[in-house]
Design an enzyme around this catalytic site. Sequence first.
Site, mmCIF file in Angstrom:
data_model
loop_
_atom_site.group_PDB
_atom_site.id
_atom_site.type_symbol
_atom_site.label_atom_id
_atom_site.label_comp_id
_atom_site.label_asym_id
_atom_site.label_seq_id
_atom_site.Cartn_x
_atom_site.Cartn_y
_atom_site.Cartn_z
ATOM 1 N N TYR A 146 0.845 -1.195 0.000
ATOM 2 C CA TYR A 146 0.000 0.000 0.000
ATOM 3 C C TYR A 146 0.878 1.242 0.000
ATOM 4 C CZ TYR A 146 -3.535 3.380 1.587
ATOM 5 O OH TYR A 146 -4.379 4.453 1.714
ATOM 6 N N ASP A 239 9.082 2.623 -0.098
ATOM 7 C CA ASP A 239 8.046 3.287 0.690
ATOM 8 C C ASP A 239 8.262 2.874 2.141
ATOM 9 O OD1 ASP A 239 5.828 4.087 2.077
ATOM 10 O OD2 ASP A 239 4.393 3.505 0.530
ATOM 11 N N LYS A 267 4.190 8.925 8.787
ATOM 12 C CA LYS A 267 3.882 8.370 10.113
ATOM 13 C C LYS A 267 4.837 8.865 11.213
ATOM 14 C CE LYS A 267 0.715 5.206 8.189
ATOM 15 N NZ LYS A 267 0.613 4.236 7.119
HETATM 16 C C1 LIG Z 1 0.051 4.769 5.707
HETATM 17 C C2 LIG Z 1 0.843 4.465 4.499
HETATM 18 C C3 LIG Z 1 0.846 5.319 3.372
HETATM 19 C C4 LIG Z 1 -0.094 6.475 3.250
HETATM 20 O O1 LIG Z 1 0.137 7.464 4.179
HETATM 21 P P1 LIG Z 1 -1.088 8.470 4.530
HETATM 22 O O2 LIG Z 1 -0.459 9.484 5.410
HETATM 23 O O3 LIG Z 1 -2.137 7.641 5.186
HETATM 24 O O4 LIG Z 1 -1.565 9.034 3.234
HETATM 25 C C5 LIG Z 1 1.721 5.052 2.348
HETATM 26 N N1 LIG Z 1 2.542 3.989 2.401
HETATM 27 C C6 LIG Z 1 2.561 3.143 3.438
HETATM 28 C C7 LIG Z 1 3.518 1.996 3.447
HETATM 29 C C8 LIG Z 1 1.688 3.335 4.502
HETATM 30 O O5 LIG Z 1 1.665 2.450 5.503
#
Ligand SMILES: *Cc1c(COP(=O)(O)O)cnc(C)c1O
Length: 425
Positions: A146, A239, A267
């Site tokens: 994701y 990511d 995060k």
């Molecule tokens: C949470 C998440 C995102 C998206 O971040 P948001 O601040 O919710 O838009 C992207 N990549 C990973 C791996 C994530 O866990």
Amino acid sequence: MSLTDARSAELYARARRVLPGGVNSPVRAMRSIGRDPLFVERATGVDLVDVDGNRFIDWVGSWGPLIHGHAHPKILEAVHAAAEAGTTFGAPTMVEVELAEEIASRVPSVEMIRMTSSGTEASMSAIRLARAATGREKVVKFAGHYHGHVDGLLADAGSGLATQGIPASAGVLASATAATVVVPWNDEEAVREALSGDDVAVLIVEPYPANMGLVPPQDGFLQFLREQTEAHGTLLAFDEVISGFRVGPGGAQEREDVTPDMTVMGKILGGGLPAAAFGASRELMERLAPLGDVYQAGTLSGNPLAVHAGLTSLRMLDDDAYLRLNETTTALATGLREAAGDRPVEVVSVTGLVTVFFSATPVRNYDDAKACDTEAYARWCRGLLARGIYAPPSQFEALFVSLAHEPEHVAQTVEAAAAAFESAW
Ligand SMILES: *Cc1c(COP(=O)(O)O)cnc(C)c1O
């Protein structure tokens, strides 16, 4: 539901009239475990209290940012002080420079960053930059990984989407995903095939994917991705929105000794306030406006409250913090494994993350994750909530271990988990 949950029930009824599903992000609705959402009143450390006064040990931690637990005094102090000096300027500040320096000193692939307010924006912008830099259009992603709700990446997405049982999102143009190639995780042949045309701009990957539950890379797989992308002129983007600053000081790339071309962060980076970033070499990053031809912007990007919270959060993450985080993680994973006994459960962990897969066999990719007994997981998770333990209300997530979790929290959780396993099947 008991009578004592009256305020939650009333709020949920009101919420559903003005917020789709009563929530502002789908997983919070707790539909995949068949219960109503938890309306939070307040939280400190790992102690979370709902509007009816029920208390929980929190293993969700707002889905990743809260590595120091809720309302850490130092972060609160930093945010208060920042707020007193003004909440937003739309002009640069010193603390943004300090945060960028801190990140560049920690994350091997990063010389420069550009900040955004969410991980979604950061991965969207990183892909735009990668396309500009390579002059190519295609993007490769892994099934079950994701990267936020970017149109082009909502192809076989994990997390919320998988949880809600929606195969792909309505409203995403076929043309937006036409340039996206989705491959199975841990599958070398599929990666070779996807890159073989020398026409892929960027391969984006969660180095420790945790949005289909935690499914670490098999030995050598990240190195393989590095070699293959290099051989085919494709940029490699990690990511690290979850793994960054969680699995180690410099994220998964430092821990695995594999340096990508680009890194997406979020995060923990915002210390519990909205902040994210993407970073890369100076050469790549200077393609961004105002220096270069790639447009990217944000009214609240580098917001002083978020930047102060993030910098304070990062500065508390020293080597000792990661040793402690790792100890707590290992204790929790070991305890849960013992509590499960010979039941068909696989407990997977890496520093700061634990997933309990309701599967009799190891989970190596998204298909394996989807084959888990999600009904049993739902019963187990409801059993935990009933015993005051808040674990992620979805099989396709991870427990987020924090530095505020003490041995007593692990012990209480393991005891509740053992009882909840009894009633899961
Ligand atoms: C949470 C998440 C995102 C998206 O971040 P948001 O601040 O919710 O838009 C992207 N990549 C990973 C791996 C994530 O866990």
